[in-house]
Scaffold this active site. Structure first.
Site, PDB file in Angstrom:
ATOM      1  N   GLU A 165     -11.983 -23.744   6.157  1.00  0.00           N
ATOM      2  CA  GLU A 165     -12.043 -25.195   7.267  1.00  0.00           C
ATOM      3  C   GLU A 165     -13.260 -25.843   6.503  1.00  0.00           C
ATOM      4  O   GLU A 165     -13.232 -26.956   6.708  1.00  0.00           O
ATOM      5  CB  GLU A 165     -12.769 -24.581   8.599  1.00  0.00           C
ATOM      6  CG  GLU A 165     -11.703 -23.921   9.686  1.00  0.00           C
ATOM      7  CD  GLU A 165     -12.051 -23.189  10.647  1.00  0.00           C
ATOM      8  OE1 GLU A 165     -11.188 -22.819  11.559  1.00  0.00           O
ATOM      9  OE2 GLU A 165     -13.318 -23.309  11.004  1.00  0.00           O
ATOM     10  N   ASN A 171     -15.389 -27.765  24.959  1.00  0.00           N
ATOM     11  CA  ASN A 171     -16.635 -26.538  24.971  1.00  0.00           C
ATOM     12  C   ASN A 171     -17.285 -26.782  23.770  1.00  0.00           C
ATOM     13  O   ASN A 171     -18.000 -26.009  23.208  1.00  0.00           O
ATOM     14  CB  ASN A 171     -15.839 -25.213  24.844  1.00  0.00           C
ATOM     15  CG  ASN A 171     -14.898 -25.153  23.282  1.00  0.00           C
ATOM     16  OD1 ASN A 171     -14.725 -26.114  22.624  1.00  0.00           O
ATOM     17  ND2 ASN A 171     -14.443 -23.860  23.039  1.00  0.00           N
ATOM     18  N   TYR A 208      -6.093 -27.584  13.735  1.00  0.00           N
ATOM     19  CA  TYR A 208      -5.678 -26.771  14.501  1.00  0.00           C
ATOM     20  C   TYR A 208      -4.196 -26.258  14.751  1.00  0.00           C
ATOM     21  O   TYR A 208      -3.782 -25.602  15.739  1.00  0.00           O
ATOM     22  CB  TYR A 208      -5.984 -27.285  16.195  1.00  0.00           C
ATOM     23  CG  TYR A 208      -7.577 -27.258  16.593  1.00  0.00           C
ATOM     24  CD1 TYR A 208      -8.355 -25.858  16.456  1.00  0.00           C
ATOM     25  CD2 TYR A 208      -8.167 -28.227  16.766  1.00  0.00           C
ATOM     26  CE1 TYR A 208      -9.424 -25.875  16.996  1.00  0.00           C
ATOM     27  CE2 TYR A 208      -9.663 -28.462  17.000  1.00  0.00           C
ATOM     28  CZ  TYR A 208     -10.311 -27.105  17.050  1.00  0.00           C
ATOM     29  OH  TYR A 208     -11.439 -26.930  17.482  1.00  0.00           O
ATOM     30  N   LYS A 256     -18.266 -30.946  19.027  1.00  0.00           N
ATOM     31  CA  LYS A 256     -16.691 -31.722  19.339  1.00  0.00           C
ATOM     32  C   LYS A 256     -17.014 -33.460  20.097  1.00  0.00           C
ATOM     33  O   LYS A 256     -18.247 -33.560  20.477  1.00  0.00           O
ATOM     34  CB  LYS A 256     -16.147 -31.049  20.225  1.00  0.00           C
ATOM     35  CG  LYS A 256     -15.430 -29.657  19.637  1.00  0.00           C
ATOM     36  CD  LYS A 256     -14.841 -28.569  20.218  1.00  0.00           C
ATOM     37  CE  LYS A 256     -14.383 -27.595  19.898  1.00  0.00           C
ATOM     38  NZ  LYS A 256     -13.443 -26.769  20.398  1.00  0.00           N
ATOM     39  N   HIS A 301     -17.170 -25.888  17.746  1.00  0.00           N
ATOM     40  CA  HIS A 301     -16.409 -25.088  17.071  1.00  0.00           C
ATOM     41  C   HIS A 301     -16.915 -24.419  16.112  1.00  0.00           C
ATOM     42  O   HIS A 301     -17.885 -24.801  15.559  1.00  0.00           O
ATOM     43  CB  HIS A 301     -15.140 -25.636  16.533  1.00  0.00           C
ATOM     44  CG  HIS A 301     -14.232 -24.877  15.547  1.00  0.00           C
ATOM     45  ND1 HIS A 301     -13.227 -24.307  15.712  1.00  0.00           N
ATOM     46  CD2 HIS A 301     -14.311 -24.909  14.300  1.00  0.00           C
ATOM     47  CE1 HIS A 301     -12.783 -23.461  14.927  1.00  0.00           C
ATOM     48  NE2 HIS A 301     -13.538 -23.922  13.862  1.00  0.00           N
TER      49      HIS A 301
END
Ligand code: CMP
Length: 140
Positions: free
Chosen positions: A126, A112, A49, A9, A115
């Site tokens: 995905e 975080n 998302y 990310k 993913h």
């Protein structure tokens, strides 16, 4: 062999943590068969998302995911989906097991670091979001 989709990310890329996170992924036995740096715009991040669109954190998540570059990865390994979720740890780094990537590198529940797909079915969806089959290099 199973495949999963991972995303490094914007917090990972912008803080120069890519090398250390990739080292952890490779050392855990995952084969990288696809790798692409992307800058998501808000519409694309929002679509990725979409399942979270009713959640209170959705707008902030979309803003975060489109704030800098990401690196999308296709990883292959037996039991890749579950093993990768175990390697990264819980969504909230404060709740992640010691030794997991999020516990070591992440700074918040949103930021975080990485993913990972949550099921083999979602992994297929995905992976298709970021890669065509011919971009996946199994026999290089
Ligand atoms: P990820 O595993 O990519 O899936 C959805 C993302 O939404 C998650 O990681 C976090 O980045 C973010 N997220 C999930 N729950 C929360 C929350 N309660 N507050 C803020 N961000 C969240």
């Amino acid at each position: 062999m199973e495949r999963t989709l991972a995303i490094l990310k914007p917090d990972c890329v912008s803080a120069n943590k890519m090398g250390r996170v990739l080292d952890r992924i490779e050392n855990a036995g995952f084969k990288i068969i696809g790798m692409k740096m992307v800058r998501l715009n808000a519409a694309t991040a929002g679509k990725f998302y979409e399942v979270h669109k009713e959640r209170p954190f959705y707008q902030d998540l979309v803003q975060f995911m489109s704030s800098d570059r990401c690196v999308a990865l296709v990883l292959e390994k037996d039991n890749a989906v579950a093993d990768f979720r175990k390697l990264i740890g819980a969504t909230d780094p404060a709740e992640a097991e010691p030794g997991t990537i999020r516990r070591e590198f992440a700074t918040s529940k949103q930021n975080n670091i990485v993913h990972g797909s949550d099921s083999p079915e979602n992994a297929r969806i995905e992976i298709g979001f970021f890669f065509s089959e011919r971009e996946l290099v199994e026999n290089a």
